[in-house]
Write an enzyme that holds these catalytic residues in place. Sequence first.
Site, short mmCIF file in Angstrom:
data_model
loop_
_atom_site.label_atom_id
_atom_site.label_comp_id
_atom_site.label_asym_id
_atom_site.label_seq_id
_atom_site.Cartn_x
_atom_site.Cartn_y
_atom_site.Cartn_z
N GLU A 1 40.02 34.41 44.28
CA GLU A 1 40.86 34.50 43.11
C GLU A 1 40.10 33.83 41.94
OE1 GLU A 1 45.53 33.87 42.62
OE2 GLU A 1 44.52 33.20 44.51
N ASP B 1 49.30 41.34 66.68
CA ASP B 1 50.11 42.46 65.77
C ASP B 1 51.33 41.51 65.18
OD1 ASP B 1 51.86 44.31 64.70
OD2 ASP B 1 50.65 45.83 65.76
N THR C 1 42.56 30.73 45.84
CA THR C 1 41.40 30.84 46.71
C THR C 1 39.96 31.23 45.90
OG1 THR C 1 41.59 33.46 46.68
CG2 THR C 1 42.73 32.17 48.33
N LYS C 2 38.83 30.87 46.63
CA LYS C 2 37.55 31.28 45.92
C LYS C 2 37.58 32.47 45.18
CE LYS C 2 35.13 27.61 48.55
NZ LYS C 2 33.84 27.63 49.25
N ASP D 1 45.66 44.48 52.56
CA ASP D 1 44.88 45.70 52.30
C ASP D 1 45.60 46.75 51.31
OD1 ASP D 1 43.05 47.86 52.25
OD2 ASP D 1 42.30 47.39 53.74
N GLU E 1 53.24 33.42 57.81
CA GLU E 1 52.33 34.12 57.01
C GLU E 1 51.58 34.92 57.85
OE1 GLU E 1 48.44 33.56 54.26
OE2 GLU E 1 49.76 31.85 54.36
N GLU F 1 47.36 36.25 62.71
CA GLU F 1 46.19 37.14 62.14
C GLU F 1 45.63 37.73 63.58
OE1 GLU F 1 43.51 38.43 60.74
OE2 GLU F 1 44.47 37.31 59.33
N LYS G 1 42.92 54.57 48.45
CA LYS G 1 43.01 56.29 48.59
C LYS G 1 44.44 56.54 48.58
CE LYS G 1 38.31 56.59 49.88
NZ LYS G 1 37.56 57.51 50.87
#
Length: 244
Positions: free
Chosen positions: A226, A128, A223-224, A150, A76, A101, A154
């Site tokens: 979601e 990374d 998830t909370k 993310d 993941e 992470e 924009k």
Amino acid sequence: MTEEYENELPPSGEEQTSEKPQYRRGIKSFVIRAGRLTKGQEGGLERQWPVMGLELAQGPVNPVDVFGRDGHVVLEIGYGMGQSLVAMAAAAPEKDFIGVEVHLPGVGSLLNMAEEAGVTNLRTYKEDAIEVLKLLPENSLDTVQLFFPDPWHKKKHHKRRIVQAEFAQTIRRVLKPGGVFHMATDWEPYKEHMLEVMDVAEGYENIAGKGNCVPRPDHRPLTKFEKRGERLGHGVWDLMFRKV
């Protein structure tokens, strides 16, 4: 929200000596957020990093050696605070999980929760993800997960989105034949972008059929965030592409 990366292949005309991708750093599409560690996160790092932590300095890593068995391996990318990854590892002790992470509080949170849950089939990098992917053997993973990256809303930032053609091939290299790249997003324009990229990506097939998403699989915990979004009528889309 997960970390994100964008990479570029060597400029045209440069020779590649093997099928393993050769990278030069492009735009990093993750931002390191400052944050203090809680006592629980500090404790998790102190006690569990020596057990569950993996580092780039260890060099190439084979999941079979890491876990001591040849099992179903899930990677993941960008697990946030780690709640869903720990839940998945706890629910599937027959599988092995590697998390990546960049944010230290998230790593500490994951390790603390894993300790409390008695999870042993989980390892993590604080790195990374592109650097981690370089160290994995070809055809070594059954599943790669990318949940709620993310979306870089924009237009001028769209180049920072992790799901790009080059990244799809980076993932394909480490997936076993028949392995699955599983994505999820709550931003519909990003879902459309993912489908646009992945439906034409070489060596993949959309499990739901071109242009379609799959229902949320039971193994991906809600998830909370979601659940709150569902109450507000926000959509969430899961996409699964199989390596062929």
